[in-house]
Design an enzyme around this catalytic site. Structure first.
Site, mmCIF file in Angstrom:
data_model
loop_
_atom_site.group_PDB
_atom_site.id
_atom_site.type_symbol
_atom_site.label_atom_id
_atom_site.label_comp_id
_atom_site.label_asym_id
_atom_site.label_seq_id
_atom_site.Cartn_x
_atom_site.Cartn_y
_atom_site.Cartn_z
ATOM 1 N N GLN A 39 79.792 -24.430 -68.738
ATOM 2 C CA GLN A 39 79.256 -25.000 -69.971
ATOM 3 C C GLN A 39 77.937 -24.332 -70.352
ATOM 4 O O GLN A 39 77.318 -23.635 -69.536
ATOM 5 C CB GLN A 39 79.047 -26.508 -69.795
ATOM 6 N N HIS A 70 71.050 -44.917 -66.167
ATOM 7 C CA HIS A 70 71.334 -44.815 -64.738
ATOM 8 C C HIS A 70 71.285 -46.171 -64.035
ATOM 9 O O HIS A 70 72.100 -46.440 -63.143
ATOM 10 C CB HIS A 70 70.358 -43.837 -64.087
ATOM 11 N N ASP A 98 72.385 -34.564 -62.959
ATOM 12 C CA ASP A 98 70.948 -34.728 -63.189
ATOM 13 C C ASP A 98 70.269 -35.476 -62.051
ATOM 14 O O ASP A 98 69.048 -35.450 -61.930
ATOM 15 C CB ASP A 98 70.678 -35.431 -64.522
ATOM 16 N N ASP A 148 85.712 -29.598 -57.877
ATOM 17 C CA ASP A 148 86.379 -30.327 -58.947
ATOM 18 C C ASP A 148 86.664 -31.756 -58.472
ATOM 19 O O ASP A 148 87.411 -31.956 -57.511
ATOM 20 C CB ASP A 148 87.678 -29.599 -59.298
ATOM 21 N N ASP A 169 79.778 -40.569 -63.386
ATOM 22 C CA ASP A 169 78.663 -40.207 -64.265
ATOM 23 C C ASP A 169 78.975 -38.847 -64.855
ATOM 24 O O ASP A 169 78.459 -37.820 -64.418
ATOM 25 C CB ASP A 169 77.373 -40.180 -63.444
ATOM 26 N N SER A 170 79.844 -38.832 -65.844
ATOM 27 C CA SER A 170 80.359 -37.578 -66.391
ATOM 28 C C SER A 170 79.958 -37.413 -67.844
ATOM 29 O O SER A 170 79.423 -38.326 -68.485
ATOM 30 C CB SER A 170 81.888 -37.545 -66.284
ATOM 31 N N THR A 171 80.248 -36.246 -68.372
ATOM 32 C CA THR A 171 80.121 -36.018 -69.800
ATOM 33 C C THR A 171 81.243 -36.766 -70.527
ATOM 34 O O THR A 171 82.092 -37.403 -69.906
ATOM 35 C CB THR A 171 80.215 -34.514 -70.112
#
Length: 294
Positions: A39, A70, A98, A148, A169-171
């Site tokens: 990305q 969070h 992050d 993955d 906690d993903s996009t």
């Protein structure tokens, strides 16, 4: 999702579009820009929100308000679904490059095993370098896998050592994060949970992404007996109201805190109130999310 000037340290207007007619604009400086194998990663600095992480043109977190996201992703499922009698919990964090979710999980000394699976090591490296709110990767409770996550949860050896909680906690469901919203991933995540385990993730901003919430809830209902939606308000996400979902494997509710804990945003009252949802969420998005999605 663009800036007028991509020159490092130049003050610019950066935009993220929620719909063709609604845009969030932030005037800030570009500190870092690189294309990872997965990305486009950018780090900006804003005079009010501080450092800002952007992936593929989409704002992920800011130093100013990251704690809201969070804390709500972490403490609602951990404190609402896991029994008070549990003395040694195990947690799987999927994504979370992050480091903020890791930081929050490690606040609980009764969490004795934390596995974090992140596909893009560059995100971890740059967030440590520029953002600085990450958890302690050197904590002996923590194991980090760069791989993955969809393939990870499908492994028989992982399912043979199940977790008490899985926090995704993903996009959003685009790019590298798309596979983490599929029915196959959900079934494999379910298999990685103990009988009393809990699964939680953010879903979307319902004002603009209602179909994602409806489809996400429907897919989870195909697997989990109890699927509960809750919310938090985070200004820097276009739409402000974010929908989270918490699912339990044995069907018990996570709406009531089982342990008392207070953070910067989270507290027991906020926990209970987060499950009070707008009427239109119920009638237009959640009630209609029947478990028929393939």
């Amino acid at each position: 999702m663009r800036a007028y000037d991509a020159t490092p340290n130049a003050l610019m207007w950066w935009y993220e579009t929620g719909t063709p007619d609604v845009t969030l604009g932030l005037r800030m400086r570009l500190l870092h820009h690189e294309r990872t194998p997965y990305q486009l990663l950018e780090i900006y600095e804003h005079p009010f929100f501080g450092r800002v992480l952007v992936l593929d043109g989409n704002l992920q977190v800011t130093q100013r308000d990251e704690f809201i996201y969070h804390e709500m992703l972490t403490h609602v499922p951990l404190l609402g679904a896991l029994p008070k009698t549990l003395q040694e919990a195990s947690v799987l964090i999927i994504g979370g490059g992050d480091g903020g979710t890791l930081r929050e999980v490690l606040r609980h000394n009764w969490v004795r095993r934390v596995v974090m699976v992140e596909i893009d090591p560059v995100v971890i490296q740059r967030c440590q370098e520029f953002l600085g709110f990450h958890g302690n990767y050197q904590d002996p409770r923590v194991t980090l896998h760069i791989t993955d996550a969809a393939r990870y949860v499908a492994r028989p050896e992982v399912q043979a050592q199940p977790f008490d909680a899985i926090l995704v906690d993903s996009t959003d469901p685009v790019g590298p994060g798309e596979v983490l919203f599929t029915p196959e991933f959900i079934r494999n995540a379910y298999a990685c949970l103990k009988p009393t385990g809990v699964f939680a993730r953010h879903l979307c901003m319902p004002l603009f992404d209602g179909p994602i919430l409806r489809e996400g809830v429907a897919r989870l209902r195909q697997v989990f007996p109890t699927v509960e939606v809750y919310q938090a308000t985070i200004f820097t996400y276009v739409g402000a109201q974010m929908a989270f979902v918490v699912c339990t494997k044995d069907g018990h509710s996570a709406k009531k805190p089982q342990r008392l804990w207070t953070g910067r945003y989270y507290n027991p009252d906020v926990h209970r109130a987060a499950f009070a949802l707008p009427t239109w969420w119920h009638t237009e998005l959640i009630a209609n999310a029947v478990a028929t999605t393939p």
